[in-house]
Structure formats: structure tokens, C-alpha cells
Design an enzyme around this catalytic site. Sequence first.
Site, PDB file in Angstrom:
ATOM      1  N   GLY A   1       0.777  -1.230   0.000  1.00  0.00           N
ATOM      2  CA  GLY A   1       0.000   0.000   0.000  1.00  0.00           C
ATOM      3  C   GLY A   1       0.807   1.279   0.000  1.00  0.00           C
TER       4      GLY A   1
ATOM      5  N   HIS B   1       0.449   2.157 -13.300  1.00  0.00           N
ATOM      6  CA  HIS B   1       1.255   1.060 -13.856  1.00  0.00           C
ATOM      7  C   HIS B   1       2.716   1.492 -13.880  1.00  0.00           C
ATOM      8  CE1 HIS B   1       2.086  -2.564 -16.139  1.00  0.00           C
ATOM      9  NE2 HIS B   1       2.884  -1.834 -16.905  1.00  0.00           N
TER      10      HIS B   1
ATOM     11  N   ASP C   1      -4.286  -2.549 -19.339  1.00  0.00           N
ATOM     12  CA  ASP C   1      -3.414  -1.366 -19.491  1.00  0.00           C
ATOM     13  C   ASP C   1      -3.640  -0.654 -20.823  1.00  0.00           C
ATOM     14  OD1 ASP C   1      -2.242  -2.076 -17.020  1.00  0.00           O
ATOM     15  OD2 ASP C   1      -0.783  -3.353 -18.018  1.00  0.00           O
TER      16      ASP C   1
ATOM     17  N   ALA D   1       8.261   8.454  -9.522  1.00  0.00           N
ATOM     18  CA  ALA D   1       7.152   8.572 -10.476  1.00  0.00           C
ATOM     19  C   ALA D   1       5.796   8.225  -9.859  1.00  0.00           C
ATOM     20  CB  ALA D   1       7.425   7.696 -11.697  1.00  0.00           C
ATOM     21  N   GLU D   2       5.630   6.985  -9.403  1.00  0.00           N
ATOM     22  CA  GLU D   2       4.306   6.547  -8.947  1.00  0.00           C
ATOM     23  C   GLU D   2       3.738   7.425  -7.842  1.00  0.00           C
ATOM     24  OE1 GLU D   2       3.736   2.298  -8.265  1.00  0.00           O
ATOM     25  OE2 GLU D   2       5.626   1.911  -9.317  1.00  0.00           O
TER      26      GLU D   2
ATOM     27  N   ASN E   1       1.402   3.194  -2.556  1.00  0.00           N
ATOM     28  CA  ASN E   1       0.660   4.188  -3.331  1.00  0.00           C
ATOM     29  C   ASN E   1      -0.556   4.698  -2.559  1.00  0.00           C
ATOM     30  OD1 ASN E   1       1.866   4.793  -5.985  1.00  0.00           O
ATOM     31  ND2 ASN E   1       1.709   2.599  -6.311  1.00  0.00           N
TER      32      ASN E   1
ATOM     33  N   ASN F   1      -5.799   3.522 -12.794  1.00  0.00           N
ATOM     34  CA  ASN F   1      -4.791   2.550 -12.390  1.00  0.00           C
ATOM     35  C   ASN F   1      -3.410   3.179 -12.508  1.00  0.00           C
ATOM     36  OD1 ASN F   1      -3.777  -0.186 -11.795  1.00  0.00           O
ATOM     37  ND2 ASN F   1      -3.026  -0.152 -13.902  1.00  0.00           N
TER      38      ASN F   1
ATOM     39  N   ARG G   1     -15.763 -17.082  -9.375  1.00  0.00           N
ATOM     40  CA  ARG G   1     -15.392 -15.696  -9.654  1.00  0.00           C
ATOM     41  C   ARG G   1     -16.622 -14.788  -9.733  1.00  0.00           C
ATOM     42  NH1 ARG G   1     -10.290 -13.004  -9.768  1.00  0.00           N
ATOM     43  NH2 ARG G   1      -9.567 -15.137  -9.627  1.00  0.00           N
TER      44      ARG G   1
END
Length: 209
Positions: free
Chosen positions: A12, A110, A151, A180-181, A14, A108, A66
Amino acid sequence: MLKIVVCVSGGGTNLQAIIDGIREKKIENTEIVGVISNNKNAYALERAKLAGVEGICISPKDYEDREQFHQAFLARIEQWNPDLIVLAGFLVAIPDQMIEKYENRIINIHPSLIPSFCGVGYYGLKVHEGALKRGVRITGATVHFVDKGTDTGPIILQKAVEVRQQDTPKELQQRVMEEAEWVILPQAINLIAAGKVTVKENKVCIINH
């Protein structure tokens, strides 16, 4: 106020960048209304607890199939009624019905410069292993909207990171996160909260005024 739900599978970091961004007012007019992890042992749930945010584990392992997992997952999202869903290292495929319901409201992060080192099979350290194997000089991270591909959704922000000659995958992963992230994910949320992000013909337009 932009209400966001953050989905995360692991530590976690991010999520922490978002929590810190809100606290430091780098992300304005935003609150985290919930955190979901598919892993009951994910440290992300502890981060949520420490921040006073409701966190819950919803794992495919706890359901017969699922489809039942998807129903439970979507039902919990709907209870929070978020304006934006943030996938911050979430390693579970999002159900199509959720993508349809929250079109251009799921983002998202990536760990590469899409379209490089992305798509099926590229997650976690595998992304950085791929970058090093190819010998690229520049990598980075991308924040994008989520569509039914892997993506492939419209790109919101990207930030480049230098690849060093002696990098290991773990060293590169850490630098991409730090440089970056943790920078562009809060930036992207702040832009969305300010109403500065629109999507037209599958491309993002950022309003600068």
C-alpha cells in the site's frame, strides 16, 4: 468533495502517497471513503486503519466462483458510492460490469511508460525485469483510466525515470515508485477532483486553466 475507493493487494505505498497527499493538501477536495484488498494480510489495510479509513478484505478465495466474488466486490463498492475508484497495485481483474458502470471513473497506476512493458503478465517486479532485460535507458510510470483491456485505457499522466546500468529489478522498482508513482498518482487524483480531466475519442484532455 471527490469520494474515492482505493483497491490494493500488497503493502500500500501508493495508498500511503494518497493519504499523505490529502493530509498535505496536495490533493484537494478529496476523501478516501474505503479501501479494499484481496489479501487479508496486506499492510495496506493497516495503513487504512491508521488513517481512520474503513478497510475490508474481499478475496476470490472466499467465494465459490469468480462470479460470486465479483458480485460481493461490486456490492461493497456500491455501498461506498464513490466518484472515483483507484487501483493502486491491485492484482485482481476488475469485472466488466464494474468497468461499464464506472466508465472513466476507475484509474490505475502502472510501473512503466505505457505502451512499453504492459499488458497481460506485466505486473510487479516482472515489469522492471522486462525493462532491464530489454536494456531501455528510460522507464517510468503511467496513470490511466481502466477499460476492458489490460493497461489499454486512456493515459492521464506519465513520468520518466532513468534506468541505471547496475540496477537490479528491486532497485529500479523502488526508484520508479519514489520518483514517479508516488508523484503522479496524487497529481492525477487532484486533477480529477478539480474537474480538469476529460476524455474524448479515447484520449485524455487536461484543462490547464
